[in-house]
Design a protein around this motif. Sequence first.
Motif, PDB file in Angstrom:
ATOM      1  N   VAL A   1       0.842  -1.199   0.000  1.00 32.97           N
ATOM      2  CA  VAL A   1       0.000   0.000   0.000  1.00 32.97           C
ATOM      3  C   VAL A   1       0.880   1.252   0.000  1.00 32.97           C
ATOM      4  O   VAL A   1       1.693   1.457   0.901  1.00 32.97           O
ATOM      5  CB  VAL A   1      -0.957   0.011   1.217  1.00 32.97           C
ATOM      6  CG1 VAL A   1      -1.711   1.332   1.293  1.00 32.97           C
ATOM      7  CG2 VAL A   1      -1.918  -1.157   1.147  1.00 32.97           C
TER       8      VAL A   1
ATOM      9  N   ASP B   1      -0.670   4.246  -1.905  1.00 30.94           N
ATOM     10  CA  ASP B   1      -1.589   5.338  -2.211  1.00 30.94           C
ATOM     11  C   ASP B   1      -3.028   4.844  -2.072  1.00 30.94           C
ATOM     12  O   ASP B   1      -3.269   3.683  -1.715  1.00 30.94           O
ATOM     13  CB  ASP B   1      -1.317   5.895  -3.610  1.00 30.94           C
ATOM     14  CG  ASP B   1      -1.415   4.837  -4.705  1.00 30.94           C
ATOM     15  OD1 ASP B   1      -2.000   3.755  -4.455  1.00 30.94           O
ATOM     16  OD2 ASP B   1      -0.911   5.070  -5.821  1.00 30.94           O
ATOM     17  N   ALA B   2      -3.979   5.712  -2.385  1.00 32.91           N
ATOM     18  CA  ALA B   2      -5.393   5.376  -2.227  1.00 32.91           C
ATOM     19  C   ALA B   2      -5.809   4.225  -3.140  1.00 32.91           C
ATOM     20  O   ALA B   2      -6.590   3.356  -2.738  1.00 32.91           O
ATOM     21  CB  ALA B   2      -6.254   6.608  -2.499  1.00 32.91           C
ATOM     22  N   ASP B   3      -5.287   4.190  -4.352  1.00 33.14           N
ATOM     23  CA  ASP B   3      -5.648   3.117  -5.280  1.00 33.14           C
ATOM     24  C   ASP B   3      -5.136   1.754  -4.799  1.00 33.14           C
ATOM     25  O   ASP B   3      -5.857   0.751  -4.869  1.00 33.14           O
ATOM     26  CB  ASP B   3      -5.097   3.412  -6.688  1.00 33.14           C
ATOM     27  CG  ASP B   3      -5.837   4.548  -7.375  1.00 33.14           C
ATOM     28  OD1 ASP B   3      -7.010   4.800  -7.008  1.00 33.14           O
ATOM     29  OD2 ASP B   3      -5.250   5.174  -8.276  1.00 33.14           O
ATOM     30  N   SER B   4      -3.905   1.714  -4.327  1.00 33.34           N
ATOM     31  CA  SER B   4      -3.369   0.440  -3.839  1.00 33.34           C
ATOM     32  C   SER B   4      -4.084   0.008  -2.563  1.00 33.34           C
ATOM     33  O   SER B   4      -4.287  -1.185  -2.342  1.00 33.34           O
ATOM     34  CB  SER B   4      -1.856   0.516  -3.639  1.00 33.34           C
ATOM     35  OG  SER B   4      -1.516   1.490  -2.673  1.00 33.34           O
TER      36      SER B   4
ATOM     37  N   LYS C   1      -7.268   0.648  -1.910  1.00 41.00           N
ATOM     38  CA  LYS C   1      -8.557   0.140  -2.388  1.00 41.00           C
ATOM     39  C   LYS C   1      -8.406  -1.290  -2.899  1.00 41.00           C
ATOM     40  O   LYS C   1      -9.224  -2.159  -2.598  1.00 41.00           O
ATOM     41  CB  LYS C   1      -9.091   1.048  -3.487  1.00 41.00           C
ATOM     42  CG  LYS C   1     -10.425   0.606  -4.031  1.00 41.00           C
ATOM     43  CD  LYS C   1     -10.902   1.530  -5.138  1.00 41.00           C
ATOM     44  CE  LYS C   1     -12.191   0.975  -5.746  1.00 41.00           C
ATOM     45  NZ  LYS C   1     -12.637   1.724  -6.904  1.00 41.00           N
ATOM     46  N   LYS C   2      -7.344  -1.539  -3.670  1.00 35.85           N
ATOM     47  CA  LYS C   2      -7.110  -2.878  -4.215  1.00 35.85           C
ATOM     48  C   LYS C   2      -6.889  -3.898  -3.093  1.00 35.85           C
ATOM     49  O   LYS C   2      -7.436  -5.005  -3.122  1.00 35.85           O
ATOM     50  CB  LYS C   2      -5.919  -2.887  -5.161  1.00 35.85           C
ATOM     51  CG  LYS C   2      -5.681  -4.267  -5.774  1.00 35.85           C
ATOM     52  CD  LYS C   2      -4.458  -4.277  -6.654  1.00 35.85           C
ATOM     53  CE  LYS C   2      -4.192  -5.611  -7.295  1.00 35.85           C
ATOM     54  NZ  LYS C   2      -4.315  -6.784  -6.474  1.00 35.85           N
TER      55      LYS C   2
ATOM     56  N   GLU D   1     -10.166  -4.675  -1.371  1.00 38.23           N
ATOM     57  CA  GLU D   1     -10.990  -5.548  -2.219  1.00 38.23           C
ATOM     58  C   GLU D   1     -10.457  -6.979  -2.195  1.00 38.23           C
ATOM     59  O   GLU D   1     -11.233  -7.936  -2.099  1.00 38.23           O
ATOM     60  CB  GLU D   1     -11.018  -5.009  -3.648  1.00 38.23           C
ATOM     61  CG  GLU D   1     -11.837  -3.743  -3.815  1.00 38.23           C
ATOM     62  CD  GLU D   1     -11.668  -3.104  -5.197  1.00 38.23           C
ATOM     63  OE1 GLU D   1     -10.828  -3.582  -6.001  1.00 38.23           O
ATOM     64  OE2 GLU D   1     -12.369  -2.118  -5.454  1.00 38.23           O
TER      65      GLU D   1
END
Length: 116
Positions: free
Chosen positions: A60, A62-65, A67-68, A71
């Motif tokens: 992790v 950033d925000a995208d990582s 989120k992934k 999920e």
Amino acid sequence: MSDATTEKATEQFESLFVGPLRAYGSLNLEYTEKLISVQFDAVRAMTDMGLTQAREWLTVTDADSLKKVVEDQQKASQDMGERLKGDVERVMTLGQEYVQKGQKLAEENFQAASTR
């Protein structure tokens, strides 16, 4: 006591006690071996999932990582729930098989003892 009498007594002891005890011992050993195998498989799967999830959290940045990873964590939790359900079914099947084989052994031993 004659040799024939001793031999007959030994044969009866073997067929009435030793043979059935050996059969029950074998059944118990088989059941235990299968049960331990299911437990080891489950522990291995949970451990692998936990380590995989821990590694993902280390990625992790950033925000995208994030989120992934979240999920993936949800998917892994669902997968583990399915895995545990399958393991419970395997254990229940083993238990039912054990009971059925035990009942069959008891019936066979009862019939054998009744005919003597």
